[in-house]
Design an enzyme around this catalytic site. Sequence first.
Site, PDB file in Angstrom:
ATOM      1  N   TYR A 162      17.222  15.688   4.267  1.00  0.00           N
ATOM      2  CA  TYR A 162      16.194  14.803   4.390  1.00  0.00           C
ATOM      3  C   TYR A 162      16.034  14.676   6.088  1.00  0.00           C
ATOM      4  O   TYR A 162      14.604  14.760   6.219  1.00  0.00           O
ATOM      5  CB  TYR A 162      16.185  13.397   3.786  1.00  0.00           C
ATOM      6  CG  TYR A 162      14.955  12.608   3.513  1.00  0.00           C
ATOM      7  CD1 TYR A 162      13.962  13.339   2.864  1.00  0.00           C
ATOM      8  CD2 TYR A 162      14.875  11.343   4.257  1.00  0.00           C
ATOM      9  CE1 TYR A 162      12.843  12.437   2.639  1.00  0.00           C
ATOM     10  CE2 TYR A 162      13.835  10.811   3.935  1.00  0.00           C
ATOM     11  CZ  TYR A 162      12.676  11.116   3.181  1.00  0.00           C
ATOM     12  OH  TYR A 162      11.544  10.328   2.914  1.00  0.00           O
TER      13      TYR A 162
ATOM     14  N   CYS B 118       5.760   6.796   4.780  1.00  0.00           N
ATOM     15  CA  CYS B 118       6.989   7.562   4.354  1.00  0.00           C
ATOM     16  C   CYS B 118       7.585   8.493   5.331  1.00  0.00           C
ATOM     17  O   CYS B 118       8.643   8.359   5.839  1.00  0.00           O
ATOM     18  CB  CYS B 118       6.484   8.388   3.152  1.00  0.00           C
ATOM     19  SG  CYS B 118       6.238   7.394   1.709  1.00  0.00           S
ATOM     20  N   HIS B 119       6.525   9.146   6.180  1.00  0.00           N
ATOM     21  CA  HIS B 119       6.924   9.959   7.208  1.00  0.00           C
ATOM     22  C   HIS B 119       6.124   9.959   8.377  1.00  0.00           C
ATOM     23  O   HIS B 119       5.891  10.667   9.336  1.00  0.00           O
ATOM     24  CB  HIS B 119       6.896  11.518   6.629  1.00  0.00           C
ATOM     25  CG  HIS B 119       7.661  11.582   5.459  1.00  0.00           C
ATOM     26  ND1 HIS B 119       7.277  11.457   4.194  1.00  0.00           N
ATOM     27  CD2 HIS B 119       9.086  11.984   5.223  1.00  0.00           C
ATOM     28  CE1 HIS B 119       8.511  11.551   3.493  1.00  0.00           C
ATOM     29  NE2 HIS B 119       9.226  11.865   4.028  1.00  0.00           N
ATOM     30  N   GLY B 120       5.181   8.734   8.407  1.00  0.00           N
ATOM     31  CA  GLY B 120       4.446   8.527   9.633  1.00  0.00           C
ATOM     32  C   GLY B 120       3.040   9.295  10.136  1.00  0.00           C
ATOM     33  O   GLY B 120       2.961   9.669  11.074  1.00  0.00           O
TER      34      GLY B 120
ATOM     35  N   PRO C 109       2.971  14.430  10.045  1.00  0.00           N
ATOM     36  CA  PRO C 109       3.192  15.422   9.654  1.00  0.00           C
ATOM     37  C   PRO C 109       2.215  16.027   8.692  1.00  0.00           C
ATOM     38  O   PRO C 109       2.243  17.062   8.397  1.00  0.00           O
ATOM     39  CB  PRO C 109       4.553  15.461   9.160  1.00  0.00           C
ATOM     40  CG  PRO C 109       4.522  13.733   8.864  1.00  0.00           C
ATOM     41  CD  PRO C 109       3.839  13.263   9.799  1.00  0.00           C
TER      42      PRO C 109
END
Lengths: 419, 173
Positions: A294, B137-139, B152
């Site tokens: 991850y 979650c991933h910015g 992303p």
Amino acid sequence: MSDHEYVPKSKAGKWFNDRLPLLTLGAHLTDYPTPKNLNYWWTFGGILTFCLITQIVTGIVLAMHYVAHADLAFASVEHIMRDVNYGWLIRYIHSNGASMFFLAVYIHIFRSLFYGSYKSPREVIWIIGLMIYLLMMAAAFMGYVLPWGQMSFWGATVITNLFSAIPLVGESITTWLWGAYSVDNPTLNRFFSLHYLIPFLILGLVVLHIWALHVPGNNNPVGIDIKKPSKDTVPFHPYITIKDAFALLVFMIIFAGFVFFTPNVLGHSDNYIPANPLVTPAHIVPEWYLLPFYAILRSVPDKLGGVILMFSAIFILFVLPWLDTSKVRSAVFRPIYRQFFWILVIDVLMLGYVGAMPAEGIYLILARVGTVYYFLHFIVVMPVVGYLEKTDPVPMSISEPVLTGGAEASLARKVNDKV
Amino acid sequence: MSKEEKKINRRDFLFTASYTIGAVGVGAVIWPMIDQMNPDKAQQALATTEVDISSIEPGKSITVLWRGKPVFIKKRTLEEIAEARAVKLDDLPDPQKDEDRVKDGKDEWLVMLGVCTHLGCVPLKDKGDFNGWFCPCHGSHYDVSGRIRKGPAPTNMEIPKFEFVDSNTIKIG
């Protein structure tokens, strides 16, 4: 198979064995000549077999009470916890059993990396092992979805969306995996079906893994080829079975510690909130055993790039036997590689840690450094070090360092210290 | 010799024909096994949703579920529309005019799938560096038009097919 042809003593046994040589197989497994210097890192094969059986037995029992439907799954898991006789015990063994399974498999894999067990002539054992590892990850991921809590739902959403990164057909593949236009009841239903299937596929591969192992025989801490049977070997039973049994008991104590004293420490509390497709938890984390991958996924600021790198991190292991150029198997005699090995261990642990942290600031930098080293280790360090390194002298046999004096004796001490 | 060759050719033909028919047969059986996993008729039947939007105040938004996915319906203020249109297309990773993301004459209504185009999380409203949405979650940061600005995610948040049934109702799908 063993050199001598086994003949059952009883008439009935002989009659049966002539028709199906199961007793010959049993005799082979009992007498199987094993290097006498195997240390406790070699007991994890037996421990892993125990883990697989535990997961299958508890899983079959849980399936008698679980309902694979989006409206009922969460409640049925709580029903198992509160109403089913010993349901709490069986579910906690199953959920912690997954973690223990991965703990054991990681030790088993790093054992193989340290002692060069993946090297010729054991490449096929290694590759089958990696296939088992891939199936384990698939099974664990789908199993985590079944309670249909918030982490189940959003974990499933994030992981299935990885496939949408594939150019052109990504969206169709994701919809096909879902059986809907988002993670929904059809997804849960099929995940349950596959989660039940995969352990039996693993069981089949385990048989092949052991079969492939029994062709060249075990590697050992000094990593040299040995004659079998010889004074360098002992029969599998009772010597190895009793050693495996002792290690298994210690392992079961740790396992029981988790199950009885802190059964939820490895899980995430958000998974006790029923799945809600409108709200994403503030901080999604996978189970601990997937965190290093991850971290690699998140270290890349590009969707497709991150997905490719994450899958590469796993698939690069398949070509490992051909990336390692060293003629010496065991890191005991490889002073340079040995240090890189420990750097890799620290690197993977660090990736696991940053994988659990938010992807920003120092964690993002550490994730990138860790990712770069991970790939450098396999693509650059292994071929180059294997080629340049001056290895320590390797003994002629397992017995030799013990039986001869002088310089050889000091070498023997060195081996024992390391091992 | 030539007689023997002829025999082999005849057998080759039988082999090839058998393999071909066999492959077609296997394919014919495998396809239903694969296609059964695609969305079924019950899933497809959920294709449209009608939403009453009369109660939404300017600057506010609601979230509705369509095909299992959240849809953001935001009534934007004039300042927000002006801000979205002031952005230069060169600054966008996935260049798209704000005008192309709304219906003509209904510029205040932004209707889009509330699904991050990275890995499918639901972005949070009124967060992030661009006064729009932020995916925890991933910015990934989205602007007030739902366009990706940083992070992303590869593309802007998707605009579903929708239409105004009347001035107070929209039909999604």
